[in-house]
Design a protein around this motif. Structure first.
Motif, PDB file in Angstrom:
ATOM      1  N   ASP A 221      -0.826   2.531  -0.769  1.00  0.00           N
ATOM      2  CA  ASP A 221      -1.484   1.217  -0.672  1.00  0.00           C
ATOM      3  C   ASP A 221      -1.618   0.795   0.786  1.00  0.00           C
ATOM      4  O   ASP A 221      -0.665   0.911   1.550  1.00  0.00           O
ATOM      5  CB  ASP A 221      -0.648   0.152  -1.385  1.00  0.00           C
ATOM      6  N   HIS A 222      -2.800   0.298   1.094  1.00  0.00           N
ATOM      7  CA  HIS A 222      -2.986  -0.217   2.448  1.00  0.00           C
ATOM      8  C   HIS A 222      -2.385  -1.615   2.562  1.00  0.00           C
ATOM      9  O   HIS A 222      -2.300  -2.338   1.583  1.00  0.00           O
ATOM     10  CB  HIS A 222      -4.479  -0.228   2.792  1.00  0.00           C
ATOM     11  N   LYS A 223      -1.962  -1.936   3.749  1.00  0.00           N
ATOM     12  CA  LYS A 223      -1.350  -3.248   4.014  1.00  0.00           C
ATOM     13  C   LYS A 223      -2.187  -3.970   5.069  1.00  0.00           C
ATOM     14  O   LYS A 223      -2.815  -3.323   5.921  1.00  0.00           O
ATOM     15  CB  LYS A 223       0.071  -3.088   4.581  1.00  0.00           C
TER      16      LYS A 223
ATOM     17  N   LYS B 296      -6.792  -3.759   7.432  1.00  0.00           N
ATOM     18  CA  LYS B 296      -6.009  -3.078   6.391  1.00  0.00           C
ATOM     19  C   LYS B 296      -5.703  -1.677   6.903  1.00  0.00           C
ATOM     20  O   LYS B 296      -6.606  -0.968   7.356  1.00  0.00           O
ATOM     21  CB  LYS B 296      -6.841  -2.948   5.116  1.00  0.00           C
TER      22      LYS B 296
ATOM     23  N   ASP C 290      -3.116   2.026   6.560  1.00  0.00           N
ATOM     24  CA  ASP C 290      -2.097   2.863   5.933  1.00  0.00           C
ATOM     25  C   ASP C 290      -0.759   2.507   6.600  1.00  0.00           C
ATOM     26  O   ASP C 290      -0.665   2.556   7.841  1.00  0.00           O
ATOM     27  CB  ASP C 290      -2.458   4.339   6.207  1.00  0.00           C
TER      28      ASP C 290
END
Ligand code: FES
Ligand code: FES
Length: 160
Positions: A2-4, A18, A20
């Protein structure tokens, strides 16, 4: 993975992207923000080529995870002077023959800037200590120390 969302301020500009979460700060700077003045040498905290200023302190951007920079302020070499308006340190490096291949130069300039921002009148030993984490394979260091010292002596450090 999930990207943050990463929010930080880079060279005075608010950034929100966003990413990795496995990316390092240097990856975000170079590959996402195209700030390629920051160089990667060793990738393991030994050479200082990747030095940037984070919250007023120098860090090796190859050792900092990008998400550790959440809401932090970062200065890269792109935030120091401009092509037609060089920073006094950049002028002095040029005049003193402190740049050869140039690979170490962004990190050296940022290490010197971080020093002068805190201590505008460092002595030669303090200058050497400030750049002790930055390796240069070309110049033999004397011209780099001379260049920084000349900025100090000219009093330009007060205007940085
Ligand atoms: Fe980061 Fe060498 S690339 S210290
Ligand atoms: Fe080449 Fe320093 S000028 S590594």
């Amino acid at each position: 993975m999930d990207h943050k969302t990463l929010k930080m301020n880079v060279n005075g500009q608010p950034i929100e992207i966003k990413i990795d979460p496995r990316l390092r700060l240097i990856d975000v700077l170079r590959d996402k923000l195209q700030l390629t003045g920051t160089k990667e040498g060793c990738g393991e905290g030994e050479c200082g080529a990747c030095t940037v200023i984070m919250e007023g302190e120098i860090v090796n951007s190859c050792l900092v995870m990008a998400l550790q920079c959440q809401n932090k302020s970062i200065i890269t070499i792109e935030g120091v002077g401009a092509r037609d308006n060089l920073h006094p340190l950049q002028e002095s490096f040029m005049k003193n023959g402190a740049v050869q291949c140039g690979y170490c130069t962004p990190g050296m300039i940022l290490a010197a800037k971080a020093l002068l921002d805190k201590n505008p009148m460092p002595n030669r030993d303090e200058i050497k200590t400030a750049i002790s984490g930055n390796l240069c394979r070309c110049t033999g260091y004397s011209n780099i120390v001379n260049a920084i010292e000349q900025v100090v002596k000219a009093g330009d450090a007060n205007e940085l």
